[in-house]
Design an enzyme around this catalytic site. Sequence first.
Site, mmCIF file in Angstrom:
data_model
loop_
_atom_site.group_PDB
_atom_site.id
_atom_site.type_symbol
_atom_site.label_atom_id
_atom_site.label_comp_id
_atom_site.label_asym_id
_atom_site.label_seq_id
_atom_site.Cartn_x
_atom_site.Cartn_y
_atom_site.Cartn_z
ATOM 1 N N ASP A 113 18.261 43.622 59.155
ATOM 2 C CA ASP A 113 19.398 43.156 58.356
ATOM 3 C C ASP A 113 19.608 41.681 58.685
ATOM 4 O O ASP A 113 18.989 41.146 59.610
ATOM 5 C CB ASP A 113 20.636 44.021 58.646
ATOM 6 N N ASP A 148 23.272 38.509 51.841
ATOM 7 C CA ASP A 148 24.110 38.819 50.673
ATOM 8 C C ASP A 148 25.578 38.580 51.028
ATOM 9 O O ASP A 148 25.922 38.355 52.186
ATOM 10 C CB ASP A 148 23.882 40.272 50.227
HETATM 11 N N1 GUN Z 1 25.190 46.795 56.303
HETATM 12 C C1 GUN Z 1 26.173 47.580 55.829
HETATM 13 N N2 GUN Z 1 26.615 47.119 54.634
HETATM 14 C C2 GUN Z 1 25.910 46.014 54.366
HETATM 15 C C3 GUN Z 1 25.900 45.104 53.260
HETATM 16 O O1 GUN Z 1 26.658 45.219 52.302
HETATM 17 N N3 GUN Z 1 24.983 44.093 53.324
HETATM 18 C C4 GUN Z 1 24.135 43.948 54.389
HETATM 19 N N4 GUN Z 1 23.250 42.957 54.372
HETATM 20 N N5 GUN Z 1 24.136 44.800 55.413
HETATM 21 C C5 GUN Z 1 25.008 45.801 55.409
#
Ligand code: GUN
Length: 721
Positions: A113, A148
């Site tokens: 992420d 995002d």
């Molecule tokens: N992890 C939990 N929700 C989100 C999200 O909306 N975007 C991102 N990049 N990671 C997340």
Amino acid sequence: MTTLLCSEAVSAREDPQPCREQDFGKFEVVARDGAARLGRLHTRHGVLDTPMLLPVVNPNIRTIEPREMWEKYHVDALITNSYVAWKHEKLREPALADGIHALLDFPSVIVTDSGTFQSYVYGDVEVGVEEIIEFQRDIGVDIGTMLDVFGRPDMSREELENAVAETAARAEDSLVAAGENLLLNGPVQGGLHDDLRAQAGELMGAARGEFRGFAVHPIGGIVPLMEKQRYRELFEILLAARSTIPPDRPVHLFGCGHPLLFPMAIALGADLFDSAAYALFARDDRLLSPHGTVKLAEITEWPVHSITLFPHTPAQVRAMDKDERSVLLAHHNLEITQAELARCREAVRNGTIWRLAEQRSHCSAQLRDAFLWLLGQMVDPDEGPVGQTVLRHIASTNPIRGNSEVFGEEIDSRPHILHLNALLAMRWRRPGSWWNGEDGSAKRVVLLVGAAPPWRDSALGDAISALAEEAASIILISTPLGPVPFTLEDVSPWCHIDGPDDLWELVLTEVEMDAWIEDLGLAGIPMEVHVCESSSDETEGGAERDVIRSWIDRCAVVDKLSLLCGIEPAAACELTEGMSSRRSRTDRMVNVFVDDEHLFSPRLTDGALSLTLAGARRLHALNPGTPTCFTEEIPVEDRDHPGIPRILLLEDAIPFVGQGRNVMHGYILGADPHVIIGQPCLIVDESGELVAHGIANASADDMAFFNKGIAVKVRDGARRD
Ligand code: GUN
């Protein structure tokens, strides 16, 4: 002691093989049940089978070692946070020097992420949009995530519009920065607004870099909903986003990982999950189970079993040191999570995922509320994106099922049953002429009740007697789902419902019955209810009986051609003029001949119809030409009987498919939108000539997008030498 036991039990598992170069980043579907699918995402660290959960690994606190996850729990992919690694020098340097796989000691797929979630929890993050992508690329991540903008459900519409627009504005730069080797997640934001979710799905689905578009689409901004168990809104968002996300991309529910939610989410098309719940809940002395969360403090025996907990009692675990206990519970939680996913995948394979979702919906009031809302949508879909997805979902089910259908209160809202009933209402027509050669209108409807299947044994005699008494009779057989024409008596699931014996005596209420009769186009014809008593061979009058029996057989072929192949009933009637059949030892029609040519074979397992090549040629003659290409606007189909669905094949594939090889995705130029998964279709070339016939393995929508996997299982090539 426990950790020792666990690592002793670990048996070496070979490291995964990189995918073939030409498959890199592709997603294929190998089995499906409506919207639910078993997929394979091809990466350089192996093929990721979906549905799958990515356990969240905090590189600073490894409650369970990633290597142990891979070897012991068959975790084929995990997710970690690139922003955390980027921010801490002690992680960043080894990650850049040796790669993220070495840092985590994990041989398979690593997803990262981007720091967006940190910005939601702690406020702004200081990393740049391209900077975080370049970092993920440089540490050798398999699937990274762009930065995002987190759209919280409580934000104003304007703020959410901005979150969607800003995320979309960053998409292309992120894809370009990812380069050739990093696959990317393209999150779909939009809060609680269905139209914004659909818009975000479209924008993110269309974004492209130099090498490709996004590989996966996570649905973002849903963690606050899950924390408050707002499941109805969660599933509404999933359906809205799926209305526009390209079908050849896996859909990931960001931050969703409670096993309770898997069946329903998978039934609605979610492919990937991620969660730290296994570790977080364990730290809080809570156990995950497919039925909900269990507090260790409240139990005397285990309500859900795992290899991890089996050697201990709850009291013994409570007495453990805090750290030892949370490691043990984390192992249990991961084990249970993996087991529930396996159960869901098996349910997709055997066509029971919806029923599993139905069962699980009884485990929580909020989930039940979400499921009941969903049933409402199935029966009466919204006008907007949610309704579009629901209708597509129903149409993408195979309506005919060989295995038995377990009866339940909500049986008639199951998507494949709705599909079958819709086909019956739309395509079935009363016979054009009667067994005695007359062709006037129907004099009566005879409803046979009180008989259990197989109806060819329990009610055929009664059907024949009723027809002998009055030729212009429409014979219906009562099923727990409603009355169906006797000619479809062997079609499953109507004839394959699993329930108590008195189920077959169940009669619909007057209102329900009127609605059915209306749907069948039989309103206004006098109805007689007949309680079945005789068996098939007790009827007298040999020659006449044979004529009636042959007429029923012919009507059965006509009805199945109309329902499942979209053939005009009048054309099907003409086609079957003078037909004969060969019967099995159990007196079932197995082959259908016209002019001594074998055209069709009713399938004994589920009552559907198999075509021979000669049969396919006859149906092709009724529906010549080609379907509209995917590059052109597909005209709205308003005919009830649009003919047998056709697939337009790319020239390169003709020599193979013409010889009987399967049609692979990526070689299809166009498909009739009324293709039914699991039912017959024709494959034609650009001049409309027949190349082969087979069973559709994908919907027309899927055929327009996918580039890998089987689109049609070919039964016979029409160009064999
Ligand atoms: N992890 C939990 N929700 C989100 C999200 O909306 N975007 C991102 N990049 N990671 C997340």
